[in-house]
Structure formats: C-alpha cells, structure tokens
Design a protein around this motif. Structure first.
Motif, PDB file in Angstrom:
ATOM      1  N   THR A 336       0.832  -1.207   0.000  1.00 26.47           N
ATOM      2  CA  THR A 336       0.000   0.000   0.000  1.00 26.47           C
ATOM      3  C   THR A 336       0.865   1.254   0.000  1.00 26.47           C
ATOM      4  O   THR A 336       2.062   1.211   0.299  1.00 26.47           O
ATOM      5  CB  THR A 336      -0.929   0.027   1.218  1.00 26.47           C
ATOM      6  N   ALA A 337       0.240   2.396  -0.291  1.00 26.88           N
ATOM      7  CA  ALA A 337       0.983   3.657  -0.411  1.00 26.88           C
ATOM      8  C   ALA A 337       1.626   4.079   0.895  1.00 26.88           C
ATOM      9  O   ALA A 337       2.730   4.625   0.906  1.00 26.88           O
ATOM     10  CB  ALA A 337       0.048   4.752  -0.926  1.00 26.88           C
ATOM     11  N   ASP A 338       0.956   3.834   2.031  1.00 25.60           N
ATOM     12  CA  ASP A 338       1.489   4.270   3.329  1.00 25.60           C
ATOM     13  C   ASP A 338       2.009   3.116   4.181  1.00 25.60           C
ATOM     14  O   ASP A 338       2.297   3.294   5.363  1.00 25.60           O
ATOM     15  CB  ASP A 338       0.437   5.063   4.107  1.00 25.60           C
ATOM     16  N   SER A 339       2.130   1.931   3.577  1.00 26.40           N
ATOM     17  CA  SER A 339       2.691   0.740   4.235  1.00 26.40           C
ATOM     18  C   SER A 339       1.835   0.206   5.371  1.00 26.40           C
ATOM     19  O   SER A 339       2.309  -0.585   6.189  1.00 26.40           O
ATOM     20  CB  SER A 339       4.117   1.029   4.762  1.00 26.40           C
ATOM     21  N   LEU A 340       0.563   0.602   5.432  1.00 26.76           N
ATOM     22  CA  LEU A 340      -0.372   0.072   6.413  1.00 26.76           C
ATOM     23  C   LEU A 340      -1.443  -0.737   5.695  1.00 26.76           C
ATOM     24  O   LEU A 340      -1.813  -0.417   4.558  1.00 26.76           O
ATOM     25  CB  LEU A 340      -1.023   1.205   7.213  1.00 26.76           C
ATOM     26  N   PRO A 341      -1.979  -1.772   6.325  1.00 31.08           N
ATOM     27  CA  PRO A 341      -2.971  -2.635   5.666  1.00 31.08           C
ATOM     28  C   PRO A 341      -4.322  -1.953   5.507  1.00 31.08           C
ATOM     29  O   PRO A 341      -4.596  -0.935   6.143  1.00 31.08           O
ATOM     30  CB  PRO A 341      -3.068  -3.831   6.618  1.00 31.08           C
ATOM     31  N   PHE A 342      -5.153  -2.531   4.645  1.00 29.27           N
ATOM     32  CA  PHE A 342      -6.544  -2.102   4.480  1.00 29.27           C
ATOM     33  C   PHE A 342      -7.431  -3.076   5.247  1.00 29.27           C
ATOM     34  O   PHE A 342      -7.587  -4.230   4.842  1.00 29.27           O
ATOM     35  CB  PHE A 342      -6.953  -2.125   3.012  1.00 29.27           C
ATOM     36  N   ILE A 343      -8.014  -2.631   6.339  1.00 26.89           N
ATOM     37  CA  ILE A 343      -8.887  -3.478   7.146  1.00 26.89           C
ATOM     38  C   ILE A 343     -10.101  -2.658   7.555  1.00 26.89           C
ATOM     39  O   ILE A 343      -9.954  -1.604   8.189  1.00 26.89           O
ATOM     40  CB  ILE A 343      -8.171  -3.992   8.415  1.00 26.89           C
ATOM     41  N   GLY A 344     -11.294  -3.126   7.186  1.00 25.53           N
ATOM     42  CA  GLY A 344     -12.506  -2.402   7.586  1.00 25.53           C
ATOM     43  C   GLY A 344     -13.607  -2.524   6.566  1.00 25.53           C
ATOM     44  O   GLY A 344     -13.702  -3.525   5.843  1.00 25.53           O
ATOM     45  N   HIS A 345     -14.461  -1.508   6.486  1.00 27.09           N
ATOM     46  CA  HIS A 345     -15.565  -1.514   5.526  1.00 27.09           C
ATOM     47  C   HIS A 345     -15.031  -1.495   4.098  1.00 27.09           C
ATOM     48  O   HIS A 345     -14.128  -0.719   3.770  1.00 27.09           O
ATOM     49  CB  HIS A 345     -16.484  -0.320   5.756  1.00 27.09           C
ATOM     50  N   PHE A 346     -15.608  -2.336   3.251  1.00 27.27           N
ATOM     51  CA  PHE A 346     -15.156  -2.460   1.869  1.00 27.27           C
ATOM     52  C   PHE A 346     -15.364  -1.161   1.100  1.00 27.27           C
ATOM     53  O   PHE A 346     -14.493  -0.720   0.346  1.00 27.27           O
ATOM     54  CB  PHE A 346     -15.897  -3.609   1.183  1.00 27.27           C
ATOM     55  N   ASP A 347     -16.534  -0.573   1.241  1.00 20.78           N
ATOM     56  CA  ASP A 347     -16.820   0.707   0.594  1.00 20.78           C
ATOM     57  C   ASP A 347     -17.782   1.493   1.473  1.00 20.78           C
ATOM     58  O   ASP A 347     -18.188   1.027   2.541  1.00 20.78           O
ATOM     59  CB  ASP A 347     -17.375   0.510  -0.823  1.00 20.78           C
ATOM     60  N   THR A 397      -1.253  12.731   1.348  1.00 21.42           N
ATOM     61  CA  THR A 397      -1.521  13.267   0.019  1.00 21.42           C
ATOM     62  C   THR A 397      -0.434  12.896  -0.975  1.00 21.42           C
ATOM     63  O   THR A 397      -0.703  12.441  -2.081  1.00 21.42           O
ATOM     64  CB  THR A 397      -1.661  14.798   0.086  1.00 21.42           C
ATOM     65  N   PHE A 398       0.832  13.054  -0.577  1.00 22.63           N
ATOM     66  CA  PHE A 398       1.933  12.786  -1.506  1.00 22.63           C
ATOM     67  C   PHE A 398       2.016  11.300  -1.843  1.00 22.63           C
ATOM     68  O   PHE A 398       2.127  10.914  -3.010  1.00 22.63           O
ATOM     69  CB  PHE A 398       3.261  13.254  -0.914  1.00 22.63           C
ATOM     70  N   GLN A 399       1.954  10.449  -0.805  1.00 27.00           N
ATOM     71  CA  GLN A 399       2.072   9.005  -1.039  1.00 27.00           C
ATOM     72  C   GLN A 399       0.928   8.489  -1.898  1.00 27.00           C
ATOM     73  O   GLN A 399       1.112   7.676  -2.799  1.00 27.00           O
ATOM     74  CB  GLN A 399       2.096   8.249   0.304  1.00 27.00           C
ATOM     75  N   GLN A 400      -0.278   8.982  -1.612  1.00 24.32           N
ATOM     76  CA  GLN A 400      -1.442   8.522  -2.359  1.00 24.32           C
ATOM     77  C   GLN A 400      -1.371   8.992  -3.813  1.00 24.32           C
ATOM     78  O   GLN A 400      -1.653   8.226  -4.744  1.00 24.32           O
ATOM     79  CB  GLN A 400      -2.712   9.046  -1.691  1.00 24.32           C
ATOM     80  N   LEU A 401      -0.982  10.256  -4.004  1.00 24.39           N
ATOM     81  CA  LEU A 401      -0.879  10.791  -5.361  1.00 24.39           C
ATOM     82  C   LEU A 401       0.191  10.050  -6.147  1.00 24.39           C
ATOM     83  O   LEU A 401      -0.008   9.704  -7.321  1.00 24.39           O
ATOM     84  CB  LEU A 401      -0.557  12.287  -5.292  1.00 24.39           C
ATOM     85  N   LYS A 402       1.318   9.793  -5.483  1.00 27.07           N
ATOM     86  CA  LYS A 402       2.400   9.078  -6.145  1.00 27.07           C
ATOM     87  C   LYS A 402       1.953   7.690  -6.593  1.00 27.07           C
ATOM     88  O   LYS A 402       2.269   7.249  -7.700  1.00 27.07           O
ATOM     89  CB  LYS A 402       3.596   8.969  -5.193  1.00 27.07           C
ATOM     90  N   GLN A 403       1.207   6.995  -5.725  1.00 23.58           N
ATOM     91  CA  GLN A 403       0.725   5.657  -6.060  1.00 23.58           C
ATOM     92  C   GLN A 403      -0.233   5.703  -7.241  1.00 23.58           C
ATOM     93  O   GLN A 403      -0.119   4.913  -8.183  1.00 23.58           O
ATOM     94  CB  GLN A 403       0.019   5.038  -4.843  1.00 23.58           C
ATOM     95  N   HIS A 404      -1.168   6.648  -7.214  1.00 26.26           N
ATOM     96  CA  HIS A 404      -2.189   6.715  -8.258  1.00 26.26           C
ATOM     97  C   HIS A 404      -1.601   7.141  -9.604  1.00 26.26           C
ATOM     98  O   HIS A 404      -2.131   6.783 -10.656  1.00 26.26           O
ATOM     99  CB  HIS A 404      -3.311   7.662  -7.845  1.00 26.26           C
TER     100      HIS A 404
END
Length: 511
Positions: A336-347, A397-404
């Motif tokens: 992931t962009a920030d090196s943390l997992p995605f855990i929670g509501h799907f959308d 913002t920077f990490q997410q933009l860079k990933q996208h």
C-alpha cells in the motif's frame, strides 16, 4: 529445467496434511460469507464462529494454497523501519497505535495456540534488523530513537549480537514470534469444523449484488454480511482497489546449515542483499534448517524466477555455511501507499461488506488483526485500530498521489515493452513437452503451452484489465505484471483479481 528441486513447493505445505473440501454445487444462504481461504479468511471465520455466527467460507482454489503457504511466517511487529515512517507521515501516536495492533495480534495467536492446544512450533523470538554497511547505521539510529520515544521494547546494538555473519549494527525488537503457519491454520480448520463452519474449495466469487454473491459457475450465495479476504479483492472495481496496490514478488529458500543463527533471533537485512533469515523446526533433518527470504522486486519488472533464486542462494551461502537446498519458491505481496494494511468496511455504500488486504508482507500479524477488527465492526463494537487502518483513510496526500500516478505509468511501461517484443509465429513455434511461450497469431498474441499429448492455446490478455501476460516457465503459469492475476497453462484463474478464465483451445497432437 530448474536446478532447484521442489521449486515453488512450500516447506510448510509439504510438511502437513491439510483436509480437502468439495466445491459448492447449489444455491445457499448464510449469515456471514467469508471469501478467501488464506490466513485472513480463516481467522475471520474463526473469530465470528467463536462469537456464535453462522459462517461459510469459499475459496477459489484450495484452502491455504496461496501466499499463506509461501511465507517466511515471521510474526513481527518489527516491519522494516516503519515506525519512523509512520511518525513522519502521520504522528508518533499513530506509530505507537500500529505497534500496539501488531503486538496484540501476536498475543492473540499465542492465546489461540494455548486455548486449542495447537501444535504449531510457536515460539517467542527477538526481531533483528541488521546493517552491514557503516552508512546505514544512522538510519537504524533514527529508528531506535523512535522506539525510545513511543515506548517500543527494543534497542540498538553495534556489532554486539552473536550472529553467523558480520554486521555493523543491529536494531532489536523484543518479544516477537515465529511458527509453522499451516500447522496453526490446520488447527483453526479443526475448530471451524467443530463450530459447524462450512468450507468450499474451487468456488470463486465473481460478483455481488445487494446481499447475494454469484460465483463464476452461476451459483448464488445469499448473505447478511460479506467479508472479502482474498489476496487481491475480487470486487476491486467497486472499491477502486485495482489502483491501490503495488505488486511485490519475493523469493524463499529453505536450506540445511551447519552455522545457523540463534533460535531466539529472527533476522531481517536492512542493506546489502537485505535477506530475512529464520530457523525452522525440521525433524526430518539432523542439521538445522533455515528459511531465507529476499531478492524482491515489483511485478512489472518481470524478472526470471530461477535467476532470482540463484542470486538468493548465492547471498545465503555468504551468510551461513549451507549444505542442502530443500525448497525454493516465489511469493506475491500487495504493498500500500502508506505501508499500512486495508482493514474495515469495503466501501462507503454497503455497511455489511468488509475487506482485509494489502498486508505489505506481514500477513501473519495483519491477517489475525483483521479478524479482530472486522468481528468488532460486525457486532457494532468499538475497535481502537479502526480509523488508523480503514481502507478509506487519508494515506498521505503525496504518497497517495504518487501511487495513483505511478501505477498507471508502470502499467503503460510494461505494455510498451511487451508490444516491442518480437514473438515467433504460432505456425512455426517449436516447443518441447512442459514448455510455454508467447507467440504471434496475425495481429494478436497468444500463449501456447505443450504437454505430452496436446498444445494449450490461450488468449494473451488478462481478463481483469487487458494487460499482456508473461509466461512463467518455473510455475507454468501465465502471469499479469499489472495487478498480479495468474492463470495456469490451461488458462484457468489461480490468483485474482481476475475472475474469468482466458479464452482457450486445446490442440491434440496425436490427431
């Protein structure tokens, strides 16, 4: 033919006999439907079953056959120099919170092992990040300062630990763990059976509409709650997950050695070859057994598996005196962009759909953590890690933009390279049994694989988003460099996010 015997066969899966399950053949209803038969899927099923829920698990292939079987199984809160990164990107409270989440997951594993008397070689160890170059010491010193600031149980040493190879500095995090992952999860499967949890293999989810999931075979499963715990979320377009990860390949080597590291240490290199190293309990060998991991790269780099394993063996042999190579394999991880997992509501549209993914190579802790968070969310309980790990958090913002931005660029670059490649014409290609190759068929490309009696001809475009596929001779698979989908030589999906098989035809060579 590879020089490595047991190539892409996991020591874990080869040393334990797992149960088999039938495919789902008719429409059913269930309270909680868990999609995915790896560690996060089975642990979510476990937590919910223990809380009294009716649970059904479906797995597109066979249970525990994917990334969970090709792991180093280091149960670590020490995940590179992550806590300095979190402190910088977010704040020190967030760094401490993430550390707490990982330690709580480790404690939960130990508690479950003791509660159900699961024989899985669980043991506490100290995690060690080591540096072999002087220039790297300052980076470990900065991380050690963060350890001290947020109260992590650890310390920096400078060439003070007894290791089988030379280092300049060692950053220790105490009270980590290791185990045999499939022995542990085999024990979990026994608990699930006792709790009446239904498990179905070779049952792949394709779509979900309201409260009904439809499989690729057209079977409907009606659910109250859906937990998506596949390696890559199969409903990735719904949550825009397809552009949320980078795909990382890593390699593992299991060897016997006369100079292993101490059994109470689990090592991870910061610089140089950056190898992870851990001991394995192996009653079938007199000499100690070590698992090395490393030589990672992004999927779009498309490096040869056997060549990477050769490099890994070369570096491993420089670390310890190794005798016999027992197993060699490749693993695939979502970053992931920030090196943390995605855990929670799907959308944000469905309050009864949840997801666990993007574990950044640390699925042993985060797979278990996901089950603790999601079960709380399903039951309406507060969990203090929810906001930090929500898939919909601000990732910076920077990490997410860079990933996208970078993800589509890498996809375009990979496609451009594939378009420039010259391939033999399908009418002229010559293959020995067991070989595969990309070929030209007029203005299009095909994939061809030959066995003893037939040639399997498949479309060369991934059914996920149309990227060109590459042939993996070692695994005998068609691999997508864009988002990590994989197909066997017959064109059948073996790893998502793709859910549809490749168009294919079989040409009988004996006709």
């Amino acid at each position: 033919m590879s020089e490595f015997k047991n190539e892409n066969i996991s020591f874990w899966s080869d040393s334990v006999e797992l149960p088999s399950f039938s495919a789902l053949e008719k429409d059913i209803e269930t309270d909680v439907l868990v999609v995915g038969g790896g560690i996060s899927g089975l642990m979510n099923a476990y937590q919910l079953a223990m809380r009294g829920h009716e649970v059904t698990v479906i797995e597109g292939n066979t249970v525990l056959s994917g990334t969970t079987a090709h792991t180093t199984a280091r149960i670590m809160a020490q995940q590179g120099l992550l806590y300095g990164q979190i402190s910088k990107q977010k704040d020190k409270d967030s760094a401490r919170l993430y550390y707490d989440s990982q330690m709580e997951a480790i404690d939960e594993i130990e508690s479950i092992v003791n509660k159900h008397d699961i024989d899985c070689d669980f043991r506490r160890v100290d995690g060690v990040i080591y540096a072999v170059y002087e220039d790297s010491i300052k980076d470990l010193e900065k991380e050690a300062e963060v350890y001290n600031d947020i109260g992590i149980d650890g310390a920096l040493f400078k060439n003070e630990l007894t290791l089988p190879f030379e280092t300049k500095a060692e950053l220790v995090m105490r009270n980590q763990a290791e185990y045999h992952p499939l022995k542990f999860l085999n024990g979990i499967l026994e608990v699930l059976k006792e709790k009446g949890v239904k498990v179905y293999e070779e049952t792949r989810g394709e779509s979900a509409d309201d409260d009904t999931l439809t499989t690729t075979e057209g079977i409907n499963i009606k659910f109250n709650t859906l937990v998506i715990a596949t390696h890559f979320p199969f409903l990735d377009f719904d949550g825009l997950y397809f552009n949320s990860f980078k795909i990382s390949y890593g390699y593992g080597l299991v060897v016997t050695s006369s100079t292993p590291p101490s059994e109470n240490l689990s090592l991870n290199g910061y610089d140089g070859a950056s190898l992870s190293t851990r001991n394995i309990m192996n009653p079938n060998r007199e000499q100690p057994t070590i698992l090395y991991g490393g030589m990672g790269h992004m999927s779009y780099e498309m490096k040869d598996m056997t060549e990477q394993l050769k490099k890994l063996k070369l570096y491993a042999d420089q670390k310890t005196t190794n005798e016999e190579t027992l197993y060699a394999y490749r693993a695939q991880d979502l970053m992931t962009a920030d090196s943390l997992p995605f855990i929670g509501h799907f959308d944000r549209e469905h309050n009864n759909r949840f997801v666990a993914t993007g574990f950044n190579k640390y699925g042993m802790t985060n797979g278990v953590l996901s089950s603790m968070i999601i079960s709380d969310l399903i039951e309406g309980n507060n969990n203090r890690y929810t906001d930090l790990l929500s898939p919909h958090r601000n990732k910076g913002t920077f990490q997410q933009l860079k990933q996208h931005i970078s993800n589509p660029m890498h996809v375009a670059e990979s496609e451009a390279k594939n378009m420039m490649k010259q391939h033999p014409d399908i009418t002229e290609v010559e293959l020995d049994a067991g070989q595969g190759k990309v070929v030209s068929d007029g203005v299009t490309k095909k994939g061809v694989y030959r066995d003893e009696d037939a040639c399997y001809v498949v479309d060369n475009r991934c059914t996920h988003m149309g990227c060109s596929l590459g042939w993996n001779q070692d695994d005998k698979t068609w691999d997508c460099p864009c988002h990590g989908s994989r197909f066997n030589y017959k064109g059948e999906v073996i790893e998502g996010p793709a859910v549809e098989n490749l168009d294919s035809e079989i040409k009988n060579l004996k006709e």
